[in-house]
Design a protein around this motif. Structure first.
Motif: not given
Length: 237
Positions: A158, A161-162, A165-166, A194, A198, A224, A226-229
């Motif tokens: 996760s 992946q995050r 994405e960023l 990042y 994180l 949750n 991590i996915n919205n960080w």
């Protein structure tokens, strides 16, 4: 003969009225014999109990209760063939009733049913208490359990992946770079930043030394988060 002795306060006893009647003596004489025994005060208190009864004239009169030891001492001086027969009968009856009193009482069908119901209720209450205690212990244990290897991998994936994405957002068409090589270097630097940022925020957020130490109960909350960080800032040189 079954009325020679009886149970009073969980003890087999007889009384001076009974002895007066069976041995054919005046009750006043039996009372005198008790008072004139000459035994120690300790023996008297342990084996005789002064009481009273209401006579036919509705008058309160003195009497004594006594156990087997008291009875034996009292009638020791009563002589004659009939007296000996009654002594034996009393002693035998004392022993019979004492044995009966010591023996476990057989419960009636109703008493057995009531005892069974009481035991069932008590067992159910104890079981409920045990289940509650086990649940509390299990909850406490679960709250302390950290992630297993598979759950750690899930958090790790996760995070990756995050971050990526960023990272894709860094290569924005509006950004102007000197060269393609410069873009790649800057992206790698941001990706590394990042990851560090994180990981640090996860440790702060969940009070752990590493994401591996996250409590199992907090796994979904961590995913949750991590996915919205969102990183604090994006800097591309």
């Amino acid at each position: 003969m079954n009325q020679l002795v009886f149970v009073k306060n969980d003890q087999v006893v007889t009384d001076s009225l009974n002895i007066s009647e069976v041995f054919g003596k005046r009750h006043s004489d039996v009372l005198r014999d008790v008072r004139d025994l000459g035994c120690s005060e300790d023996f008297r208190q342990r084996n005789f109990a002064e009481s009273s009864y209401i006579n036919s004239q509705n008058k309160e009169m003195p009497m004594y209760y006594m156990n087997k030891k008291g009875f034996t001492l009292l009638v020791m001086g009563y002589t004659g063939k009939e007296a000996m027969k009654f002594k034996e009968a009393y002693i035998n009856e004392f022993e019979r009733m004492e044995n009966e009193l010591r023996a476990p009482r057989i419960l009636s069908e109703k008493e057995q049913l009531m005892a069974s119901m009481k035991l069932t209720i008590e067992t159910a209450e104890e079981l409920t208490t045990v289940k509650s205690e086990v649940k509390e212990i299990r909850t406490m244990v679960e709250q302390q359990i950290t992630l297993d290897h598979g759950e750690q991998r899930k958090v790790q994936k996760s995070i990756a992946q995050r971050v990526y994405e960023l990272a894709e957002q860094i290569e924005h068409p509006q950004l102007v770079f000197n060269s393609r090589d410069q873009i790649e270097v800057d992206v790698r630097q941001e990706v590394s930043r990042y990851f560090r940022e994180l990981h640090r925020e996860i440790k702060d957020r969940f009070g752990v030394a590493s994401y591996k130490d996250i409590k199992r109960k907090d796994l979904q909350s961590a995913i949750n988060y991590i996915n919205n960080w969102i990183p604090r800032k994006v800097v591309v040189s």
